[in-house]
Design a protein around this motif. Structure first.
Motif, PDB file in Angstrom:
ATOM      1  N   ILE A 108      -9.458   1.749 -13.446  1.00 35.23           N
ATOM      2  CA  ILE A 108      -8.993   2.622 -12.696  1.00 35.23           C
ATOM      3  C   ILE A 108      -8.335   2.001 -11.284  1.00 35.23           C
ATOM      4  CG2 ILE A 108      -9.126   4.571 -14.154  1.00 35.23           C
ATOM      5  CD1 ILE A 108     -11.295   5.532 -11.497  1.00 35.23           C
ATOM      6  N   THR A 109      -9.416   1.345 -10.663  1.00 36.13           N
ATOM      7  CA  THR A 109      -9.783   0.678  -9.477  1.00 36.13           C
ATOM      8  C   THR A 109      -8.416  -0.394  -9.443  1.00 36.13           C
ATOM      9  OG1 THR A 109     -11.962   1.227  -9.278  1.00 36.13           O
ATOM     10  CG2 THR A 109     -10.770  -0.322  -7.542  1.00 36.13           C
ATOM     11  N   ASP A 110      -8.437  -1.289 -10.287  1.00 34.14           N
ATOM     12  CA  ASP A 110      -7.410  -2.244 -10.591  1.00 34.14           C
ATOM     13  C   ASP A 110      -5.916  -1.704 -10.553  1.00 34.14           C
ATOM     14  OD1 ASP A 110      -6.892  -5.170 -10.598  1.00 34.14           O
ATOM     15  OD2 ASP A 110      -6.442  -5.020 -12.652  1.00 34.14           O
ATOM     16  N   ALA A 111      -5.756  -0.593 -11.513  1.00 34.04           N
ATOM     17  CA  ALA A 111      -4.463  -0.041 -11.456  1.00 34.04           C
ATOM     18  C   ALA A 111      -4.010   0.753 -10.271  1.00 34.04           C
ATOM     19  CB  ALA A 111      -4.557   0.984 -12.616  1.00 34.04           C
ATOM     20  N   ALA A 112      -5.055   1.252  -9.498  1.00 35.87           N
ATOM     21  CA  ALA A 112      -4.636   1.786  -8.083  1.00 35.87           C
ATOM     22  C   ALA A 112      -4.425   0.718  -7.241  1.00 35.87           C
ATOM     23  CB  ALA A 112      -5.796   2.867  -7.835  1.00 35.87           C
ATOM     24  N   ARG A 113      -5.265  -0.357  -7.190  1.00 33.40           N
ATOM     25  CA  ARG A 113      -4.958  -1.542  -6.310  1.00 33.40           C
ATOM     26  C   ARG A 113      -3.620  -2.061  -6.552  1.00 33.40           C
ATOM     27  NH1 ARG A 113      -9.410  -6.182  -6.598  1.00 33.40           N
ATOM     28  NH2 ARG A 113      -8.740  -6.079  -8.753  1.00 33.40           N
ATOM     29  N   LEU A 114      -3.065  -2.349  -7.682  1.00 31.55           N
ATOM     30  CA  LEU A 114      -1.783  -2.728  -7.778  1.00 31.55           C
ATOM     31  C   LEU A 114      -0.648  -1.943  -7.322  1.00 31.55           C
ATOM     32  CD1 LEU A 114      -2.412  -3.845 -11.484  1.00 31.55           C
ATOM     33  CD2 LEU A 114      -1.646  -5.587  -9.725  1.00 31.55           C
ATOM     34  N   ILE A 115      -1.018  -0.541  -7.308  1.00 33.08           N
ATOM     35  CA  ILE A 115       0.065   0.171  -6.794  1.00 33.08           C
ATOM     36  C   ILE A 115       0.014   0.240  -5.257  1.00 33.08           C
ATOM     37  CG2 ILE A 115       0.672   2.653  -6.600  1.00 33.08           C
ATOM     38  CD1 ILE A 115      -0.424   3.006  -9.537  1.00 33.08           C
ATOM     39  N   LEU A 116      -1.225   0.066  -4.684  1.00 34.47           N
ATOM     40  CA  LEU A 116      -1.607  -0.134  -3.414  1.00 34.47           C
ATOM     41  C   LEU A 116      -0.553  -1.473  -2.964  1.00 34.47           C
ATOM     42  CD1 LEU A 116      -5.183   0.725  -2.383  1.00 34.47           C
ATOM     43  CD2 LEU A 116      -3.316   1.815  -1.347  1.00 34.47           C
ATOM     44  N   ASP A 117      -0.514  -2.311  -3.510  1.00 38.45           N
ATOM     45  CA  ASP A 117       0.009  -3.403  -3.400  1.00 38.45           C
ATOM     46  C   ASP A 117       1.473  -3.428  -3.136  1.00 38.45           C
ATOM     47  OD1 ASP A 117      -2.469  -4.500  -3.168  1.00 38.45           O
ATOM     48  OD2 ASP A 117      -2.176  -5.640  -5.053  1.00 38.45           O
ATOM     49  N   LEU A 118       2.095  -2.310  -3.562  1.00 36.47           N
ATOM     50  CA  LEU A 118       3.574  -2.230  -3.815  1.00 36.47           C
ATOM     51  C   LEU A 118       4.229  -1.934  -2.306  1.00 36.47           C
ATOM     52  CD1 LEU A 118       4.053   0.200  -6.464  1.00 36.47           C
ATOM     53  CD2 LEU A 118       4.455  -2.179  -6.702  1.00 36.47           C
ATOM     54  N   ASP A 119       5.137  -2.365  -1.935  1.00 35.39           N
ATOM     55  CA  ASP A 119       5.954  -2.078  -0.585  1.00 35.39           C
ATOM     56  C   ASP A 119       6.027  -0.764   0.001  1.00 35.39           C
ATOM     57  OD1 ASP A 119       5.978  -4.873  -0.308  1.00 35.39           O
ATOM     58  OD2 ASP A 119       8.046  -5.057  -1.041  1.00 35.39           O
ATOM     59  N   GLU A 120       6.139  -0.008  -1.150  1.00 33.34           N
ATOM     60  CA  GLU A 120       6.310   1.657  -0.930  1.00 33.34           C
ATOM     61  C   GLU A 120       5.219   2.473  -1.407  1.00 33.34           C
ATOM     62  OE1 GLU A 120       9.213   3.330  -3.475  1.00 33.34           O
ATOM     63  OE2 GLU A 120       9.232   1.374  -4.771  1.00 33.34           O
ATOM     64  N   ARG A 121       4.874   3.559  -0.883  1.00 28.50           N
ATOM     65  CA  ARG A 121       3.718   4.514  -1.641  1.00 28.50           C
ATOM     66  C   ARG A 121       4.367   5.283  -2.579  1.00 28.50           C
ATOM     67  NH1 ARG A 121       0.368   1.652   0.136  1.00 28.50           N
ATOM     68  NH2 ARG A 121      -1.177   2.155   1.664  1.00 28.50           N
ATOM     69  N   PRO A 122       3.878   5.651  -3.584  1.00 30.95           N
ATOM     70  CA  PRO A 122       4.364   6.494  -4.645  1.00 30.95           C
ATOM     71  C   PRO A 122       4.688   7.948  -3.850  1.00 30.95           C
ATOM     72  CG  PRO A 122       2.031   6.555  -4.744  1.00 30.95           C
ATOM     73  CD  PRO A 122       2.380   5.337  -3.862  1.00 30.95           C
TER      74      PRO A 122
END
Ligand code: ZN
Ligand code: ZN
Length: 469
Positions: free
Chosen positions: A300-314
């Motif tokens: 779950i941490t790796d998954a969230a980290r990948l989303i954090l690395d995006l240019d935009e926030r969800p």
């Protein structure tokens, strides 16, 4: 078919949006990018390696529990979540000192059986307890037995857990551990020995929780390894009375306060609406808690980290929750449900990873009827990972079970658990059992799920109304 009917039919077909229409092209593009980046990474293997190496076993209420919480807070801050905080969870504690099971029978050499005391079992008097064994095929046979057959004896439940991909054989088997000691105590047994609830043929025992309605009536309860249970069965089959000597040293301690550790990716449009990913930080005192549940923490941490690395926030917020004290009764999950259930309309979806590190093969979800097509659309992006669409029954994982009566919508990303119960709650639950490629497949699935759930045009139906459907 008349032209009119054909037109009506076409209109109907056109009115049903294709799965991809729930999301914009850009959102789907991002989901695919997350999936590919997760697969190219190590799935968070370095996270579970660090946790199991630096902290090792981290039973709830121990010094290692506190160290794991500090480790988690530092990790989540270092990764750069928008917010990291702790929520207290207070509980009674227990820890093992040692256990020893020795067996004697006429014409048989005295032998020690490999054992582990069950969680929260009382100690024996010093020097142990010795009594004749009375063997039962399973819990039902013990339940059906007359108290005279049990009184003053040591009960042995011999039931064997069968292997299964989805872990469905665990539920029926584990009743011997969760209820057997209580039933044996009610019938006047001195102690209880169970065959380990696990599928390994190795010579180590599987621990786990047991429960007594009345602590003053509790009796010592231990599990023996599968090959030792076979050995004991053969000794009983010789037909002479078999005597077992059980000695357990274990300590109950004062209430302890641990913490659920929570990190947030703050949503850009509806920050108050939350997609909750969970795993549990505590483990048993044996092994290093790599599969149960260091793997879930990593995924779950790796998954969230990948989303954090995006240019935009969800659009919506994503929470990563490391639950406390799962092993000793879902205590972190209970505390979380208690604290947040009044706000479940805002908690969109819960999904916990707590079934080792095998590949995910199916997505199932308990969501509103209106939201089910969104789950289908998410599954379409999981399909390349080998993940099929499952049914509409889901639990969300152990720590979300206390939230189900409050109507939390949940998703199960079901993992292949064929081997999981070879290691579960044993000395052998160590890092080498985790395949980084499988871990990465899990991270990819959680990243796609969390991202698309956070972008979903529909809420998933959490709240009391979900209970009525
Ligand atoms: Zn677990
Ligand atoms: Zn466990």
């Amino acid at each position: 078919m008349s032209n009119l009917r054909l037109t009506a039919l076409l209109a109907l077909v056109v009115a049903l949006p294709a799965p991809a229409d729930w999301f914009s092209e850009q959102e789907i593009e991002t989901a695919r990018e997350l999936r590919e980046r997760a697969l190219a990474g190590d799935g968070g293997f370095e996270i579970v390696a660090d946790l199991t190496t630096r902290i090792g076993p981290r039973m709830a209420g121990t010094e290692a529990d506190a160290k794991a919480v500090a480790w988690a807070e530092e990790l989540l801050n270092d990764i750069g979540f928008d917010r990291v905080w702790l929520e207290p969870v207070t509980f009674d504690t227990w820890h093992r000192e040692f256990e020893r099971v020795t067996v004697r029978a006429p014409g048989v050499t005295e032998q020690e059986l490999v054992s582990l005391a069950l969680g929260f079992t009382p100690a024996t008097p010093e020097g142990g307890i010795e009594a004749e064994v009375v063997m039962f095929e399973d819990l039902a046979a013990l339940q059906a037995a007359d108290a005279e057959a049990v009184e003053g004896r040591i009960v042995f439940i011999a039931n064997r857990m069968e292997r299964s991909r989805d872990g469905s054989t665990y539920g029926p088997a584990v009743q011997a551990r969760s209820q057997g000691p209580q039933v044996a105590a009610e019938k006047g047994a001195e102690a209880i020995v169970i065959r380990s609830i696990g599928t390994s043929n190795n010579r180590f025992a599987h621990t786990g929780m047991t429960r007594f309605d009345d602590a003053s009536q509790a009796i010592p309860a231990v599990a023996i390894s599968n090959p030792d249970a076979d050995q004991l069965e053969r000794m009983v089959a010789l037909g002479e009375p078999v005597t077992v000597h059980v000695e357990v040293s274990a300590v109950y301690s004062e209430p302890y306060t641990s913490h659920n550790v929570i990190a947030e990716i703050t949503g850009s449009e509806s920050p108050e609406r939350i997609v909750a990913l969970g795993a549990h930080l505590d483990s048993w005192d044996v092994g290093t808690g790599a599969l149960d549940d260091g793997a879930g923490i990593a995924i779950i941490t790796d998954a969230a980290r990948l989303i954090l690395d995006l240019d935009e926030r969800p659009k919506r917020s994503i929470h990563v929750i490391y639950f406390a004290a799962e092993e000793i009764g879902l205590l972190g999950g209970r505390a979380w449900a208690e604290k947040h259930h009044k706000n479940f309309e805002n908690y969109q979806l819960g999904a916990e990873s707590d079934f080792g590190a095998g590949p995910i093969y199916e997505i199932a979800a308990r969501v509103s009827d209106e939201a089910w097509p969104v789950i289908e659309a998410i599954q379409a992006e999981l399909e390349p990972l080998g993940i099929e669409l499952g049914g509409r029954e889901a639990s969300g994982g152990p720590d979300f079970i206390p939230s189900l009566p409050h109507g939390l919508a949940v998703v199960d990303l079901r993992q292949d658990g064929t081997d999981y119960f070879d290691y579960h709650h044993t000395d052998n639950d160590t890092l080498d059992k985790i395949d980084p490629d499988n871990l990465a497949q899990n991270s990819a699935a959680y990243a796609v799920l969390a991202w698309l759930a956070a972008q979903s045009p529909k809420d998933f139906g959490s709240g009391p109304e979900l209970l009525e459907q």
